[in-house]
Design a protein around this motif. Structure first.
Motif, PDB file in Angstrom:
ATOM      1  N   ALA A  47       0.325  -1.263   0.081  1.00 31.44           N
ATOM      2  CA  ALA A  47      -0.218  -0.287   0.289  1.00 31.44           C
ATOM      3  C   ALA A  47       0.736   1.699   0.275  1.00 31.44           C
ATOM      4  O   ALA A  47       0.358   2.127  -0.777  1.00 31.44           O
ATOM      5  CB  ALA A  47      -1.251  -0.268   1.210  1.00 31.44           C
ATOM      6  N   ASN A  86       2.662   1.824  -3.254  1.00 31.32           N
ATOM      7  CA  ASN A  86       1.130   2.505  -3.895  1.00 31.32           C
ATOM      8  C   ASN A  86       0.883   3.525  -4.047  1.00 31.32           C
ATOM      9  O   ASN A  86      -0.206   4.469  -4.463  1.00 31.32           O
ATOM     10  CB  ASN A  86       0.101   1.176  -4.620  1.00 31.32           C
ATOM     11  CG  ASN A  86       0.313   0.571  -4.922  1.00 31.32           C
ATOM     12  OD1 ASN A  86       1.337   0.527  -5.803  1.00 31.32           O
ATOM     13  ND2 ASN A  86      -0.018  -0.657  -4.805  1.00 31.32           N
ATOM     14  N   ASP A  87       1.700   3.807  -2.718  1.00 36.25           N
ATOM     15  CA  ASP A  87       0.892   5.822  -2.065  1.00 36.25           C
ATOM     16  C   ASP A  87       0.087   5.918  -2.263  1.00 36.25           C
ATOM     17  O   ASP A  87      -1.161   7.005  -2.340  1.00 36.25           O
ATOM     18  CB  ASP A  87       1.140   7.031  -3.428  1.00 36.25           C
ATOM     19  CG  ASP A  87       1.436   8.032  -2.849  1.00 36.25           C
ATOM     20  OD1 ASP A  87       2.166   8.087  -1.262  1.00 36.25           O
ATOM     21  OD2 ASP A  87       2.018   9.201  -3.336  1.00 36.25           O
ATOM     22  N   ASP A  88      -1.060   4.760  -2.302  1.00 34.84           N
ATOM     23  CA  ASP A  88      -2.458   5.090  -1.160  1.00 34.84           C
ATOM     24  C   ASP A  88      -2.797   4.442   0.392  1.00 34.84           C
ATOM     25  O   ASP A  88      -2.411   4.106   1.025  1.00 34.84           O
ATOM     26  CB  ASP A  88      -2.918   3.340  -1.592  1.00 34.84           C
ATOM     27  CG  ASP A  88      -4.121   3.284  -1.882  1.00 34.84           C
ATOM     28  OD1 ASP A  88      -4.975   4.307  -0.729  1.00 34.84           O
ATOM     29  OD2 ASP A  88      -5.079   2.238  -2.532  1.00 34.84           O
ATOM     30  N   ASP A 109      -5.397   5.631   2.099  1.00 38.61           N
ATOM     31  CA  ASP A 109      -6.326   4.428   2.573  1.00 38.61           C
ATOM     32  C   ASP A 109      -6.002   3.317   3.149  1.00 38.61           C
ATOM     33  O   ASP A 109      -6.184   2.554   3.136  1.00 38.61           O
ATOM     34  CB  ASP A 109      -7.720   4.437   1.831  1.00 38.61           C
ATOM     35  CG  ASP A 109      -8.479   5.941   1.362  1.00 38.61           C
ATOM     36  OD1 ASP A 109      -7.766   6.847   2.291  1.00 38.61           O
ATOM     37  OD2 ASP A 109      -8.380   6.697   0.374  1.00 38.61           O
TER      38      ASP A 109
END
Ligand SMILES: N=c1c2ncn([C@@H]3O[C@H](COP(=O)(O)OP(=O)(O)OP(=O)(O)O)[C@@H](O)[C@H]3O)c2ncn1[C@@H]1O[C@H](COP(=O)(O)O)[C@@H](O)[C@H]1O
Length: 95
Positions: free
Chosen positions: A53, A56-58, A60
């Protein structure tokens, strides 16, 4: 606030350990035929999901997977008959 929710969660985990209610995911982990390895495998999986995560620079997903990871770490503490205060003491000693 963070302290409180973690304490609440740990209390629920300890309750599941003692009472083993039907349908409890926590109880199923703590009584798994693989023993502690079942918990350790989940910690490995959730750690990898946090890394993915983040890569993916995600944000949330980092929050979601971090919550999964913290939960499974707390299950490990309970499995090892440790208390949240063991973790708190270690963190305090580093301040
Ligand atoms: N915090 C959690 C918690 N975090 C993660 N999990 C479970 O851990 C598993 C994660 O494994 P996976 O990542 O393989 O599952 P997934 O379907 O891909 O799920 P996600 O990645 O989307 O989370 C899922 O089955 C989640 O339901 C949790 N199960 C329970 N809790 C807490 O524990 C309490 C008691 O739950 P029971 O023991 O089920 O009553 C609950 O009220 C919650 O507060």
């Amino acid at each position: 606030m963070t302290d409180q929710i973690i304490r609440e969660l740990f209390d629920v985990i300890e309750d599941r350990k003692v009472n083993e209610p039907e349908g409890s995911y926590t109880a199923s982990l703590l009584t798994h035929e693989k023993g502690q390895d079942a918990i350790l495998e989940k910690i490995g999986e959730e750690s990898a999901e946090v890394l993915l995560a983040a890569k993916n620079d995600d944000r949330d997903a980092v929050a979601h997977e971090s919550a999964d990871l913290v939960y499974h770490l707390l299950v490990l503490l309970a499995d090892m008959d440790m208390d949240l205060t063991d973790l708190e003491a270690e963190l305090h000693d580093r301040r």
